[in-house]
Design a protein around this motif. Structure first.
Motif, PDB file in Angstrom:
ATOM      1  N   UNK A  10       2.373   0.080   5.881  1.00 53.42           N
ATOM      2  CA  UNK A  10       3.830   0.375   5.681  1.00 53.42           C
ATOM      3  C   UNK A  10       3.796   2.002   5.922  1.00 53.42           C
ATOM      4  N   UNK A  11       5.043   2.305   6.267  1.00 54.29           N
ATOM      5  CA  UNK A  11       5.486   3.442   6.664  1.00 54.29           C
ATOM      6  C   UNK A  11       6.490   4.172   5.864  1.00 54.29           C
ATOM      7  N   UNK A  12       6.666   5.311   5.841  1.00 55.26           N
ATOM      8  CA  UNK A  12       8.283   5.935   5.315  1.00 55.26           C
ATOM      9  C   UNK A  12       8.156   7.323   5.871  1.00 55.26           C
ATOM     10  N   UNK A  19      -0.066   6.078   0.457  1.00 54.43           N
ATOM     11  CA  UNK A  19      -1.338   6.299  -0.233  1.00 54.43           C
ATOM     12  C   UNK A  19      -2.003   7.556  -0.359  1.00 54.43           C
ATOM     13  N   UNK A  20      -1.898   8.353   1.015  1.00 56.17           N
ATOM     14  CA  UNK A  20      -2.576   9.607   0.701  1.00 56.17           C
ATOM     15  C   UNK A  20      -1.800  10.658   0.354  1.00 56.17           C
ATOM     16  N   UNK A  21      -0.521  10.527   0.308  1.00 55.35           N
ATOM     17  CA  UNK A  21       0.402  11.407  -0.102  1.00 55.35           C
ATOM     18  C   UNK A  21       0.371  11.348  -1.779  1.00 55.35           C
ATOM     19  N   UNK A  22       0.218  10.106  -2.273  1.00 55.44           N
ATOM     20  CA  UNK A  22      -0.044  10.121  -3.653  1.00 55.44           C
ATOM     21  C   UNK A  22      -1.473  10.682  -4.133  1.00 55.44           C
ATOM     22  N   UNK A  23      -2.260  10.285  -3.428  1.00 58.49           N
ATOM     23  CA  UNK A  23      -3.667  10.785  -3.824  1.00 58.49           C
ATOM     24  C   UNK A  23      -3.604  12.373  -3.582  1.00 58.49           C
ATOM     25  N   UNK A  24      -3.172  13.070  -2.654  1.00 62.69           N
ATOM     26  CA  UNK A  24      -3.184  14.561  -2.665  1.00 62.69           C
ATOM     27  C   UNK A  24      -2.554  14.925  -3.781  1.00 62.69           C
ATOM     28  N   UNK A  25      -1.235  14.379  -4.040  1.00 56.51           N
ATOM     29  CA  UNK A  25      -0.595  15.005  -5.224  1.00 56.51           C
ATOM     30  C   UNK A  25      -1.420  15.081  -6.512  1.00 56.51           C
ATOM     31  N   UNK A  26      -2.107  13.880  -6.885  1.00 52.57           N
ATOM     32  CA  UNK A  26      -2.894  13.753  -7.812  1.00 52.57           C
ATOM     33  C   UNK A  26      -3.943  14.609  -8.011  1.00 52.57           C
ATOM     34  N   UNK A  27      -4.637  14.725  -6.745  1.00 55.84           N
ATOM     35  CA  UNK A  27      -5.859  15.745  -6.616  1.00 55.84           C
ATOM     36  C   UNK A  27      -5.449  17.141  -6.892  1.00 55.84           C
ATOM     37  N   UNK A  28      -4.226  17.541  -6.487  1.00 54.40           N
ATOM     38  CA  UNK A  28      -3.739  18.949  -6.787  1.00 54.40           C
ATOM     39  C   UNK A  28      -3.602  19.070  -8.103  1.00 54.40           C
ATOM     40  N   UNK A  45       2.406   7.709 -10.052  1.00 53.25           N
ATOM     41  CA  UNK A  45       2.709   6.186  -9.696  1.00 53.25           C
ATOM     42  C   UNK A  45       3.861   5.905 -10.251  1.00 53.25           C
ATOM     43  N   UNK A  46       4.190   6.243 -11.660  1.00 48.70           N
ATOM     44  CA  UNK A  46       5.370   5.767 -12.460  1.00 48.70           C
ATOM     45  C   UNK A  46       6.742   6.516 -11.809  1.00 48.70           C
ATOM     46  N   UNK A  47       6.488   7.845 -11.430  1.00 46.72           N
ATOM     47  CA  UNK A  47       7.546   8.507 -11.013  1.00 46.72           C
ATOM     48  C   UNK A  47       7.885   8.516  -9.430  1.00 46.72           C
ATOM     49  N   UNK A  48       7.161   7.639  -8.627  1.00 49.29           N
ATOM     50  CA  UNK A  48       7.424   7.664  -7.201  1.00 49.29           C
ATOM     51  C   UNK A  48       8.509   6.897  -6.971  1.00 49.29           C
ATOM     52  N   UNK A  49       9.598   7.173  -6.063  1.00 49.69           N
ATOM     53  CA  UNK A  49      10.593   6.322  -5.590  1.00 49.69           C
ATOM     54  C   UNK A  49      10.671   6.239  -4.218  1.00 49.69           C
ATOM     55  N   UNK A  55      -0.778  -2.245  -2.602  1.00 46.55           N
ATOM     56  CA  UNK A  55      -1.941  -2.022  -1.786  1.00 46.55           C
ATOM     57  C   UNK A  55      -2.201  -0.100  -1.594  1.00 46.55           C
ATOM     58  N   UNK A  56      -0.814   0.306  -1.432  1.00 45.82           N
ATOM     59  CA  UNK A  56      -1.034   1.770  -1.592  1.00 45.82           C
ATOM     60  C   UNK A  56      -1.369   2.538  -2.818  1.00 45.82           C
ATOM     61  N   UNK A  57      -0.896   1.859  -3.832  1.00 48.80           N
ATOM     62  CA  UNK A  57      -1.265   2.322  -4.977  1.00 48.80           C
ATOM     63  C   UNK A  57      -2.669   1.777  -5.474  1.00 48.80           C
ATOM     64  N   UNK A  58      -3.208   1.098  -4.983  1.00 45.08           N
ATOM     65  CA  UNK A  58      -4.652   0.462  -5.061  1.00 45.08           C
ATOM     66  C   UNK A  58      -5.666   1.652  -4.381  1.00 45.08           C
ATOM     67  N   UNK A  59      -4.981   1.866  -3.015  1.00 42.93           N
ATOM     68  CA  UNK A  59      -5.970   2.661  -2.098  1.00 42.93           C
ATOM     69  C   UNK A  59      -6.146   4.244  -2.981  1.00 42.93           C
TER      70      UNK A  59
END
Length: 450
Positions: A10-12, A19-28, A45-49, A55-59
């Motif tokens: 999926x794209x946005x 998935x990478x956007x979420x991961x980078x935010x969390x790692x920061x 994950x809770x705040x993302x809209x 699958x993105x959350x899992x990765x």
């Protein structure tokens, strides 16, 4: 190498895949700001809209845990290929770490996809580093054999300790600290840290149908260990997540480390005399375990109000009577619980500690902990033991638990109390007996007051 789920296609609108956007935010939040990994991930994950695709959350989940688990190794490999590693901006460094983890550990993510998104992301942050990122990542993709060879780290590092720290993915000071305590134990603990622990499940006998559910799970869920009570086990296979969530929601089961449950049960809760005070309760996993099985009056206190609110929510979910709860620092406990007019006869201390026994479940500990934290924690533990001991009368019991392997936080903390005051007598001590299976290590001690 581990084989994990493929990223979503999926794209946005964001230039970085979800998935990478979420991961980078969390790692920061985790690596730069020192926030706990799971707490940061839950919030992201809770705040993302809109809500992320599963699958993105899992990765994202696999990636952030993997980066924290192997960060020291990934840093070493990146520094080996970067000409000027100290000049790399923090965000670019996180991008490279995340992409390097994908390249080396996620076989089902194509290498070209990992290089492509990472190089594009670096170009948007620091255009002049795009070619550097491309060259470094492609070079790492050709280093798969070296990346999984201990000899490479030992031969490339400036000394043996630095090489071992890189191999185990931890800061140099932490490897040195553990090795100085006990070299064999250090290697065992750090080796356990490199693998994911089994899923711990606790069934709630207060809810109808939980025993049948426990029997069914034990027969199909890849059980690797269980408690003598038969209502808790560890599984190396994840049950169906939708089914598991439904059983959690209706109160029939909870997730809780089996090593943690076993340590508590070794303190013989059936013999505890009430009132019982869980004075560092957090969200109350141990209070809940007790309430599910025994009927003595139990209270819960913690320094953090939010954790106590979480305990209340968990009791509602589990259909348990809410215990008396109050906010208090365990180093300055009130002698009598307000509204009760009674002193506790048994105090359970799940002490704040370094967490060096649970780094497999919480790999970020290695990167959030600082050397001076250890002395601060030992001081807090001693103060809690002294304060709680002073509040107990003759015939009472003090129970002490940690999730670390540091003797100064464990047996030496307890011996410090018993040596300083003859009222206290050590009844028994326990340390996790099968950490090679559970990948976690707990300490527990029972102290009687004369």
């Amino acid at each position: 190498m581990a084989t994990k789920s493929r990223r979503s296609d999926s794209r946005r609108s964001s230039p970085v895949p979800p998935s990478r956007d979420i991961a980078l935010q969390v790692l920061g939040h985790c690596l730069d700001k020192g926030q706990p990994l799971q707490e940061s991930l839950d919030a992201a994950l809770r705040n993302r809209q809109p809500a992320p695709d599963p699958r993105d959350a899992g990765l994202a989940t696999e990636s952030v845990y993997g980066v924290c688990r192997f960060k020291g190794r990934l840093d070493f490999l990146l520094d080996h290929r970067l000409t000027r590693p100290d000049s790399i901006p923090p965000l670019v460094r996180r991008i490279l770490l995340l992409a390097a983890y994908e390249l080396l550990f996620l076989d089902r993510v194509p290498a070209y996809a990992s290089v492509s998104w990472a190089v594009d992301a670096v170009k948007r942050v620091a255009p002049h580093l795009g070619k550097v990122a491309n060259g470094v990542l492609r070079s790492l993709d050709r280093m798969r054999d070296e990346a999984f060879s201990l000899d490479f780290y030992l031969h490339t590092a400036s000394d043996t300790s630095s090489g071992m720290a890189a191999w185990y993915g931890v800061p140099f000071w932490l490897y040195e600290h553990l090795a100085a305590m006990n070299p064999d134990l250090a290697h065992a603990v750090l080796d356990e840290r490199l693998s994911q622990p089994p899923l711990g499940i606790r069934f709630n006998p207060r809810v109808s149908g939980s025993e049948d559910l426990a029997d069914a799970y034990r027969s199909v869920a890849g059980v690797v260990a269980s408690t003598t009570s038969g209502v808790a086990f560890a599984s190396d296979q994840s049950p169906d997540p939708v089914e598991l969530a439904a059983y959690i929601d209706d109160g029939r089961l909870s997730r809780q480390s089996l090593a943690s449950q076993d340590a508590l049960l070794r303190l013989d809760p059936a013999s505890w005399v009430g009132p019982i005070l869980d004075c560092c309760s957090g969200r109350g996993g141990k209070t809940q375990l007790y309430l599910e099985r025994w009927d003595e009056s139990i209270w819960a206190s913690d320094i953090h109000s939010a954790r106590l609110r979480g305990l209340a929510e968990e009791c509602r979910r589990l259909h348990l009577k809410r215990p008396l709860m109050f906010r208090a620092d365990a180093r300055r406990l009130p002698l009598v619980a307000e509204g009760e007019g009674r002193r506790p006869r048994t105090i359970l201390i799940d002490a704040p500690c370094s967490g060096l026994g649970v780094m497999s479940r919480r790999p970020d500990i290695a990167w959030r902990l600082r050397p001076d934290d250890l002395s601060k924690l030992r001081k807090i533990q001693a103060e809690i033991l002294e304060a709680t001991g002073a509040s107990l009368g003759s015939g009472s019991r003090l129970l002490y638990m940690t999730c670390t392997v540091d003797a100064f936080e464990n047996e030496r903390a307890v011996s410090g109390l018993t040596a300083s005051d003859g009222r206290f007598v050590l009844e028994n001590e326990y340390q996790t007996e099968n950490p090679d299976v559970l990948k976690e290590r707990f300490y527990a001690a029972s102290i009687r007051v004369r």
